[in-house]
Design a protein around this motif. Structure first.
Motif, PDB file in Angstrom:
ATOM      1  N   LEU A  76      39.294 -17.745  12.478  1.00 13.94           N
ATOM      2  CA  LEU A  76      38.935 -19.051  13.023  1.00 13.94           C
ATOM      3  C   LEU A  76      37.428 -19.172  13.159  1.00 13.94           C
ATOM      4  CD1 LEU A  76      39.870 -21.751  14.198  1.00 13.94           C
ATOM      5  CD2 LEU A  76      39.955 -20.637  16.446  1.00 13.94           C
ATOM      6  N   GLN A  77      36.768 -18.121  13.627  1.00  9.65           N
ATOM      7  CA  GLN A  77      35.312 -18.159  13.762  1.00  9.65           C
ATOM      8  C   GLN A  77      34.638 -18.339  12.404  1.00  9.65           C
ATOM      9  OE1 GLN A  77      34.779 -14.438  15.831  1.00  9.65           O
ATOM     10  NE2 GLN A  77      34.660 -15.450  17.837  1.00  9.65           N
ATOM     11  N   GLU A  78      35.133 -17.638  11.402  1.00 10.80           N
ATOM     12  CA  GLU A  78      34.562 -17.765  10.062  1.00 10.80           C
ATOM     13  C   GLU A  78      34.749 -19.181   9.521  1.00 10.80           C
ATOM     14  OE1 GLU A  78      36.598 -14.721   7.952  1.00 10.80           O
ATOM     15  OE2 GLU A  78      35.201 -13.117   8.550  1.00 10.80           O
ATOM     16  N   ALA A  79      35.935 -19.758   9.761  1.00 12.66           N
ATOM     17  CA  ALA A  79      36.201 -21.115   9.268  1.00 12.66           C
ATOM     18  C   ALA A  79      35.318 -22.138   9.964  1.00 12.66           C
ATOM     19  CB  ALA A  79      37.676 -21.454   9.484  1.00 12.66           C
ATOM     20  N   PHE A  80      35.111 -21.989  11.268  1.00  9.99           N
ATOM     21  CA  PHE A  80      34.239 -22.920  11.987  1.00  9.99           C
ATOM     22  C   PHE A  80      32.807 -22.828  11.457  1.00  9.99           C
ATOM     23  CE2 PHE A  80      37.402 -24.380  14.754  1.00  9.99           C
ATOM     24  CZ  PHE A  80      36.869 -25.306  15.651  1.00  9.99           C
ATOM     25  N   ARG A  81      32.336 -21.620  11.193  1.00  6.99           N
ATOM     26  CA  ARG A  81      30.976 -21.480  10.681  1.00  6.99           C
ATOM     27  C   ARG A  81      30.849 -22.115   9.300  1.00  6.99           C
ATOM     28  NH1 ARG A  81      27.552 -18.753  13.642  1.00  6.99           N
ATOM     29  NH2 ARG A  81      28.249 -17.216  15.167  1.00  6.99           N
ATOM     30  N   THR A  82      31.876 -21.967   8.472  1.00  6.04           N
ATOM     31  CA  THR A  82      31.834 -22.524   7.126  1.00  6.04           C
ATOM     32  C   THR A  82      31.882 -24.034   7.139  1.00  6.04           C
ATOM     33  OG1 THR A  82      32.876 -20.556   6.173  1.00  6.04           O
ATOM     34  CG2 THR A  82      33.023 -22.614   4.898  1.00  6.04           C
ATOM     35  N   TRP A  83      32.772 -24.604   7.961  1.00  4.24           N
ATOM     36  CA  TRP A  83      33.036 -26.040   7.882  1.00  4.24           C
ATOM     37  C   TRP A  83      32.276 -26.870   8.902  1.00  4.24           C
ATOM     38  CZ3 TRP A  83      35.255 -27.862   3.691  1.00  4.24           C
ATOM     39  CH2 TRP A  83      35.977 -26.967   2.894  1.00  4.24           C
ATOM     40  N   LEU A  84      31.912 -26.257  10.041  1.00  6.38           N
ATOM     41  CA  LEU A  84      31.225 -27.017  11.074  1.00  6.38           C
ATOM     42  C   LEU A  84      29.870 -26.418  11.442  1.00  6.38           C
ATOM     43  CD1 LEU A  84      34.253 -27.823  13.413  1.00  6.38           C
ATOM     44  CD2 LEU A  84      33.081 -29.382  11.856  1.00  6.38           C
ATOM     45  N   GLY A  85      29.534 -25.272  10.855  1.00  8.43           N
ATOM     46  CA  GLY A  85      28.227 -24.692  11.097  1.00  8.43           C
ATOM     47  C   GLY A  85      28.029 -24.168  12.501  1.00  8.43           C
ATOM     48  N   THR A  86      29.104 -23.802  13.191  1.00  6.99           N
ATOM     49  CA  THR A  86      29.005 -23.336  14.566  1.00  6.99           C
ATOM     50  C   THR A  86      30.205 -22.462  14.875  1.00  6.99           C
ATOM     51  OG1 THR A  86      28.660 -24.064  16.850  1.00  6.99           O
ATOM     52  CG2 THR A  86      30.240 -25.327  15.527  1.00  6.99           C
ATOM     53  N   THR A  87      30.308 -21.990  16.109  1.00  5.78           N
ATOM     54  CA  THR A  87      31.471 -21.227  16.540  1.00  5.78           C
ATOM     55  C   THR A  87      32.416 -22.136  17.314  1.00  5.78           C
ATOM     56  OG1 THR A  87      30.511 -20.592  18.672  1.00  5.78           O
ATOM     57  CG2 THR A  87      30.001 -19.186  16.764  1.00  5.78           C
ATOM     58  N   PRO A  88      33.682 -21.755  17.465  1.00 12.78           N
ATOM     59  CA  PRO A  88      34.598 -22.576  18.276  1.00 12.78           C
ATOM     60  C   PRO A  88      34.093 -22.767  19.706  1.00 12.78           C
ATOM     61  CG  PRO A  88      35.835 -21.016  16.955  1.00 12.78           C
ATOM     62  CD  PRO A  88      34.390 -20.639  16.795  1.00 12.78           C
ATOM     63  N   THR A  89      33.531 -21.713  20.292  1.00 13.28           N
ATOM     64  CA  THR A  89      33.044 -21.817  21.671  1.00 13.28           C
ATOM     65  C   THR A  89      31.869 -22.772  21.780  1.00 13.28           C
ATOM     66  OG1 THR A  89      33.793 -19.568  22.183  1.00 13.28           O
ATOM     67  CG2 THR A  89      32.101 -20.519  23.613  1.00 13.28           C
ATOM     68  N   ASP A  90      30.922 -22.684  20.856  1.00 11.95           N
ATOM     69  CA  ASP A  90      29.780 -23.603  20.894  1.00 11.95           C
ATOM     70  C   ASP A  90      30.214 -25.034  20.617  1.00 11.95           C
ATOM     71  OD1 ASP A  90      28.058 -21.577  21.518  1.00 11.95           O
ATOM     72  OD2 ASP A  90      27.276 -21.316  19.483  1.00 11.95           O
ATOM     73  N   TYR A  91      31.218 -25.192  19.756  1.00 11.42           N
ATOM     74  CA  TYR A  91      31.739 -26.535  19.506  1.00 11.42           C
ATOM     75  C   TYR A  91      32.327 -27.115  20.791  1.00 11.42           C
ATOM     76  CZ  TYR A  91      34.099 -30.426  17.245  1.00 11.42           C
ATOM     77  OH  TYR A  91      34.497 -31.688  16.878  1.00 11.42           O
ATOM     78  N   LEU A  92      33.078 -26.289  21.533  1.00 12.31           N
ATOM     79  CA  LEU A  92      33.671 -26.734  22.794  1.00 12.31           C
ATOM     80  C   LEU A  92      32.593 -27.143  23.788  1.00 12.31           C
ATOM     81  CD1 LEU A  92      35.985 -27.070  24.833  1.00 12.31           C
ATOM     82  CD2 LEU A  92      35.835 -24.601  25.265  1.00 12.31           C
ATOM     83  N   VAL A  93      31.537 -26.355  23.889  1.00 10.00           N
ATOM     84  CA  VAL A  93      30.441 -26.694  24.799  1.00 10.00           C
ATOM     85  C   VAL A  93      29.825 -28.037  24.415  1.00 10.00           C
ATOM     86  CG1 VAL A  93      28.119 -26.029  25.569  1.00 10.00           C
ATOM     87  CG2 VAL A  93      29.933 -24.307  25.406  1.00 10.00           C
ATOM     88  N   GLU A  94      29.681 -28.272  23.121  1.00 10.40           N
ATOM     89  CA  GLU A  94      29.117 -29.544  22.662  1.00 10.40           C
ATOM     90  C   GLU A  94      30.004 -30.716  23.081  1.00 10.40           C
ATOM     91  OE1 GLU A  94      26.530 -32.230  20.652  1.00 10.40           O
ATOM     92  OE2 GLU A  94      26.280 -30.152  21.298  1.00 10.40           O
ATOM     93  N   VAL A  95      31.320 -30.584  22.899  1.00 11.83           N
ATOM     94  CA  VAL A  95      32.240 -31.651  23.298  1.00 11.83           C
ATOM     95  C   VAL A  95      32.136 -31.901  24.797  1.00 11.83           C
ATOM     96  CG1 VAL A  95      34.669 -32.328  23.466  1.00 11.83           C
ATOM     97  CG2 VAL A  95      33.822 -31.201  21.392  1.00 11.83           C
ATOM     98  N   ARG A  96      32.125 -30.843  25.572  1.00 13.33           N
ATOM     99  CA  ARG A  96      32.011 -30.984  27.027  1.00 13.33           C
ATOM    100  C   ARG A  96      30.704 -31.655  27.420  1.00 13.33           C
ATOM    101  NH1 ARG A  96      34.120 -24.906  28.799  1.00 13.33           N
ATOM    102  NH2 ARG A  96      36.369 -25.393  28.809  1.00 13.33           N
ATOM    103  N   LEU A  97      29.597 -31.271  26.768  1.00 14.62           N
ATOM    104  CA  LEU A  97      28.303 -31.855  27.110  1.00 14.62           C
ATOM    105  C   LEU A  97      28.267 -33.359  26.835  1.00 14.62           C
ATOM    106  CD1 LEU A  97      25.778 -29.141  25.875  1.00 14.62           C
ATOM    107  CD2 LEU A  97      26.020 -29.978  28.212  1.00 14.62           C
ATOM    108  N   VAL A  98      28.811 -33.769  25.700  1.00 18.02           N
ATOM    109  CA  VAL A  98      28.832 -35.202  25.370  1.00 18.02           C
ATOM    110  C   VAL A  98      29.623 -35.974  26.422  1.00 18.02           C
ATOM    111  CG1 VAL A  98      29.640 -36.906  23.702  1.00 18.02           C
ATOM    112  CG2 VAL A  98      28.474 -34.848  22.903  1.00 18.02           C
ATOM    113  N   ARG A  99      30.799 -35.442  26.819  1.00 21.04           N
ATOM    114  CA  ARG A  99      31.608 -36.119  27.845  1.00 21.04           C
ATOM    115  C   ARG A  99      30.879 -36.136  29.190  1.00 21.04           C
ATOM    116  NH1 ARG A  99      37.111 -35.890  26.189  1.00 21.04           N
ATOM    117  NH2 ARG A  99      37.105 -35.952  23.900  1.00 21.04           N
ATOM    118  N   ALA A 100      30.296 -34.995  29.564  1.00 23.05           N
ATOM    119  CA  ALA A 100      29.617 -34.910  30.852  1.00 23.05           C
ATOM    120  C   ALA A 100      28.391 -35.822  30.901  1.00 23.05           C
ATOM    121  CB  ALA A 100      29.202 -33.461  31.123  1.00 23.05           C
TER     122      ALA A 100
END
Length: 316
Positions: free
Chosen positions: A248-272
């Motif tokens: 999953l980590q490899e796929a996130f880096r390939t397709w979204l350029g980040t890790t699942p955890t960093d992606y989650l933080v980004e979603v939380r930050l936008v909502r907050a």
């Protein structure tokens, strides 16, 4: 093949420095013992956007990290060959190669006949434009931007014409120097036009279509958006995906350029960040807890990294 301008041809060093001043620091290679440079370089600075024309007059290769900026290179003549996420990519006139902010990239062959119209866009500013124009967050933008754009039809052609119209003023770089409002409007038009050419069907299609993301990545992305406040762990995300944590980590880096955890933080930050503006009665601690941050201090640190200010300053 040298990994820097040849020491016996100092003009290559000066040419490289001149291009770096306008665009980015880079590592230049001269291919095949080419001649001394016949550099073409002219640019128009619009603040967050720089439009320029570059040609080396020889076959070269370039390695660059594109610090804090996106780069869209439109060959006007010749061809530009680069290493993309999924293999070698060649752009010709009517196409453009897209380089992502802070992602190491290699132009393996910029041919001697190739002159490029390069559009450099400040990363933070462009990502804010994407949120405003299409409601796309930073991680989605970085993951969904294609490696290559078709600029010979439709909205792509319209954006190319806009960029070319500005290129007509490259020999007069001070043309808008005293007109900040005009520069800002021109930069905004280029950014919005680029976004609409990449995502012509708007935000929904941009977020849910994308370049054929694997199903397991999409399942996790949807789950994180549906319930970002959940106490997610790497194992829980992998369970949703139906794959191992590592895959999953490899796929996130390939397709979204980040890790699942960093992606989650980004979603939380936008909502907050949205709640900070919309709910002035809520304390910073309330907002942090609402969106799954373990403490107000962790939220404040993440907010400062993302937006350049503390949560309380964002409310002023």
């Amino acid at each position: 093949m040298p990994d820097r301008p040849r020491p016996d041809a100092p003009d290559w060093g000066r040419a490289s420095e001149a291009v770096a001043e306008v665009y980015f620091p880079h590592r230049l290679q001269v291919l095949g013992g080419g001649p001394e440079p016949r550099l073409t370089l002219a640019s128009l600075d619009l603040g967050p956007v720089v439009v320029g024309q570059v040609g080396w007059g020889a076959d070269v290769a370039i390695e660059c990290d594109y610090p804090d900026s996106y780069e869209v290179n439109l060959p006007l003549t010749g061809h530009l060959e680069s290493t993309a996420r999924h293999g070698t990519l060649t752009s010709l006139p009517g196409q453009a190669t897209v380089f992502r902010a802070d992602v190491p990239s290699r132009i393996s062959h910029w041919d001697a006949t190739c002159t490029v119209l390069g559009v450099k866009i400040d990363a933070g500013w462009f990502e804010a434009q994407a949120e405003t124009v299409l409601g796309i967050d930073r991680m989605h933008l970085r993951g969904l931007l294609p490696d290559q754009l078709a600029l010979d039809t439709g909205s792509g052609r319209a954006w190319r014409q806009l960029a070319l119209s500005l290129a007509a003023h490259l020999r007069e770089p001070a043309l808008f120097a005293q007109a900040e409002v005009v520069r800002a409007q021109l930069a905004g038009a280029l950014a919005s036009g680029l976004l609409m050419s990449v995502f012509p069907d708007g935000a929904t299609a941009a977020v849910h279509a994308g370049p054929a993301q694997p199903r397991h990545v999409r399942r996790v992305v949807d789950a994180l958006h549906d319930d970002p406040a959940r106490a997610w762990t790497a194992a829980a995300m992998a369970e949703v995906a139906g794959v191992s944590v590592r895959r999953l980590q490899e796929a996130f880096r390939t397709w979204l350029g980040t890790t699942p955890t960093d992606y989650l933080v980004e979603v939380r930050l936008v909502r907050a960040a949205a709640d900070l503006r919309a709910d002035p009665a809520a304390t910073v601690s309330d907002v942090a807890a609402r969106w799954g941050f373990s403490s107000a201090s962790r939220f404040a640190a993440a907010h400062r990294r993302r937006y350049g200010c503390s949560p309380s300053q964002a409310r002023v």
